[in-house]
Design an enzyme around this catalytic site. Structure first.
Site: not given
Ligand code: S3P
Length: 437
Positions: A26-27, A127, A171, A173, A319, A346, A350, A391
Site C-alpha cells: 500500500k505504501s 484522524r 511518522s 507520512q 501496522d 490509526k 487500535r 486490520r
Molecule cells: C504509512 C506510514 C504509517 C503507517 C501507514 C502507512 C506510510 O503511518 O501506519 O499505514 O505509507 O507512510 P504513520 O506515518 O502515521 O506512522
C-alpha cells in the site's frame, strides 16, 4: 466509500497449507502513483495494490488532470504531467479511508498554484492532521483544518521554503508530506526523525532521478529539480502477509508459503517479534526487486510464548499490532507492549478496539496509555466490532481460527482498502471464513 455493510464469521479451521500471494504494498503503491503523476514522461507500475486506499489516490490524481491507464489488474500506466502540470479541481478530493493518501497529498498540493480540498470517510475524518499542517505552515503553506481534523483546505499560490524539522513523532507520512512539499520549496528541506521510519519516499525519489541524501532517521533534498518517469515494481505488502504469519503460527499443523514479500527493514518488526515469541518463520530466495528487498517466507506452526516487546521495534511494526495482539492472546504467558501510543490514532484506536474485541472473546488484556499487557490463554466465541478498521477485521478473522467457537466480526467492508480478495485467499489456504451480507 459507500461500501455496503458486510459481516464475517470466522470459525476454527483445519491446518493452513499452501502458498498465499498477498497483494501489492500500500505504501509503495501510493508513492508510485504520486511521483509518477508529477514526473516527466510515462511510468509503468507493476504489482499495484487494487485497494480502496490506492484507488482513491489514483482517482484524486485523475481529478487533478493526470491520465492513468489500467492495462491489467495490478498494472498502471501513468502519463506524468511534470512538477507543475497538475490542474486544480473545484470538487473536493476524496481520499476515502487513507491517511497516507491525505497526508502525502497535503504536502504535494501545498506547493501548487491552485486551491484544493482534501476530504475522507468517517474514520479518516477523525484522524489528526496538525502533524502535517503545522510543519507545512512553517514552510509557508496555508492549510485550513476543522480543528486539526479533515477536511483540509489547501491554499494555492504560496511560495514554500525548505525547513530543517525534527519530527516529534516517528511518522513516515509526515516525513513524506514534507519531502513532497520540499520538491516545490526554495532551498533545502531537512527532516530528522526520532526513530527511523519506512524510507519508500526517499528511495523512490532517488529512482525518479531527484537528488536526495538519506540515511535511517534523516532525509535531505533541495527543491526545484525534475522527476524523470521510471517503472516501479511494487513488492507484496508485508502488512498483509502479517495476518498469515500469525495465523499459521497459531493453528497446529500449519505450513504456509508467502512468496515475494517486501522485507524493507523498516517494515519487518513483526517478524522479529514473532520469532522472539518462538515462531518458526524462514526466509528464502532473498533478492532485490524494484530497489526493495524481497524474499519468500515460510511459516510453520510453533508454540508461542509471551514477550516484553522491545520499544525500539514499535515503528518497524506499527501496522502489525492488531495481529500481534491476537498472537499474544493465545501465547503462553503475558506480553507487554509499551511506547505504541500512535496506535490510538490509526484507522481506529487500535489499543482500545483490540482490547474490547479480545475481552469479548474472553482474553485478559489490560490497556495502558501507550500499549497493553496481554495474558495469553484460550479464546472463545463472540461478536466483535471492526470499527471500520481493515486490520482489526482481519486480525479477528485470524483469532476465529483458534477460538472455541465462531467469531462474528461486524462490518468488514473496509478490508478492501488494503486487502481486496482477503476472504478468498484466506479460505484458499484453510480458513473457514464466511462473508455474511
Ligand atoms: C504509512 C506510514 C504509517 C503507517 C501507514 C502507512 C506510510 O503511518 O501506519 O499505514 O505509507 O507512510 P504513520 O506515518 O502515521 O506512522
Amino acid at each position: 466509500m459507500g461500501m455496503d455493510r458486510l459481516d464475517w464469521c470466522s470459525q476454527p479451521a483445519q491446518p493452513l497449507r499452501g502458498s498465499v500471494r498477498v497483494p501489492g504494498d500500500k505504501s509503495v503503491s501510493h508513492r508510485a502513483l504520486m511521483l509518477a503523476a508529477i514526473a516527466e514522461g510515462d511510468s509503468r507500475i507493476r504489482g499495484f495494490l487494487e485497494g480502496g486506499d490506492t484507488l482513491a489516490t489514483a482517482a484524486v490524481l485523475a481529478q487533478l488532470g493526470v491520465r492513468i491507464e489500467a492495462p491489467s489488474a495490478g498494472e498502471r500506466l501513468v502519463h506524468g504531467v511534470g512538477l507543475h502540470g497538475l490542474r486544480g479541481s473545484p470538487q473536493p478530493l476524496d481520499c476515502g479511508n487513507a491517511g497516507t493518501g491525505m497526508r502525502l497529498l497535503a504536502g504535494l498540493l501545498a506547493g501548487q498554484a491552485f486551491d484544493s480540498t482534501l476530504m475522507g470517510d468517517a474514520s479518516l475524518s477523525k484522524r489528526p492532521m496538525r502533524r502535517v499542517t503545522d510543519p507545512l505552515a512553517s514552510m509557508g503553506a496555508r492549510i485550513d483544518t476543522r480543528d486539526g481534523l479533515p477536511p483540509l483546505h489547501v491554499h494555492g499560490g504560496q511560495s514554500l521554503r525548505g525547513i530543517r524539522y525534527a519530527l516529534p513523532v516517528a511518522s513516515a507520512q509526515v516525513k513524506s508530506a514534507l519531502l513532497l512539499a520540499g520538491l516545490y520549496a526554495a532551498g533545502e528541506t531537512d527532516i530528522i526523525e526520532p526513530h527511523p521510519t519506512r524510507d519508500y519516499t526517499e528511495r523512490m525519489l532517488a529512482a525518479f532521478g531527484w537528488p536526495i541524501e538519506f540515511e535511517p532517521g534523516r532525509a535531505r533534498l533541495q527543491g526545484g529539480r525534475v522527476l524523470r518517469a521510471t517503472d516501479v515494481e511494487v513488492p507484496a505488502d508485508f502488512s498483509s502477509a502479517a495476518f498469515f504469519l500469525v495465523a499459521a503460527s497459531i493453528v497446529p499443523g500449519s505450513a504456509l508459503k508467502l512468496p515475494a514479500v517486501g522485507l524493507n527493514p523498516r517494515r519487518t518488526g513483526l517478524l522479529q517479534a514473532l520469532r522472539l515469541m518462538g515462531a518458526d518463520i524462514t526466509i528464502e530466495n532473498q533478492r532485490e526487486s524494484g530497489g526493495e528487498p524481497v524474499g519468500d517466507l515460510t511459516v510453520r506452526h510453533a508454540p508461542l510464548h509471551g514477550i516484553e516487546l522491545p520499544e525500539a521495534w514499535v515503528p518497524d511494526m506499527i501496522d502489525e499490532f492488531p495481529a500481534l495482539f491476537v498472537a499474544a492472546a493465545v501465547a503462553r504467558g503475558s506480553t507487554v507492549v509499551r511506547g505504541a501510543a500512535e496506535l490510538r490514532v490509526k484507522e481506529s484506536d487500535r489499543i482500545a478496539t483490540m482490547a474490547a474485541g479480545l475481552r469479548t472473546l474472553g482474553a485478559a488484556i489490560e490497556e495502558t496509555p501507550d500499549g497493553a499487557i496481554i495474558q495469553g490463554g484460550k479464546l472463545g466465541a463472540g461478536s466483535v466490532d471492526s470499527h471500520l478498521d481493515h486490520r482489526i477485521a482481519m486480525s479477528f478473522a485470524v483469532a476465529g481460527l483458534v477460538a472455541g467457537g465462531p467469531v462474528r466480526i461486524n462490518d468488514c467492508s473496509h478490508v478492501a482498502t488494503s486487502f481486496p480478495g482477503f476472504v478468498e485467499l484466506a479460505n484458499g489456504c484453510g480458513f473457514a471464513l464466511q462473508a455474511l451480507a
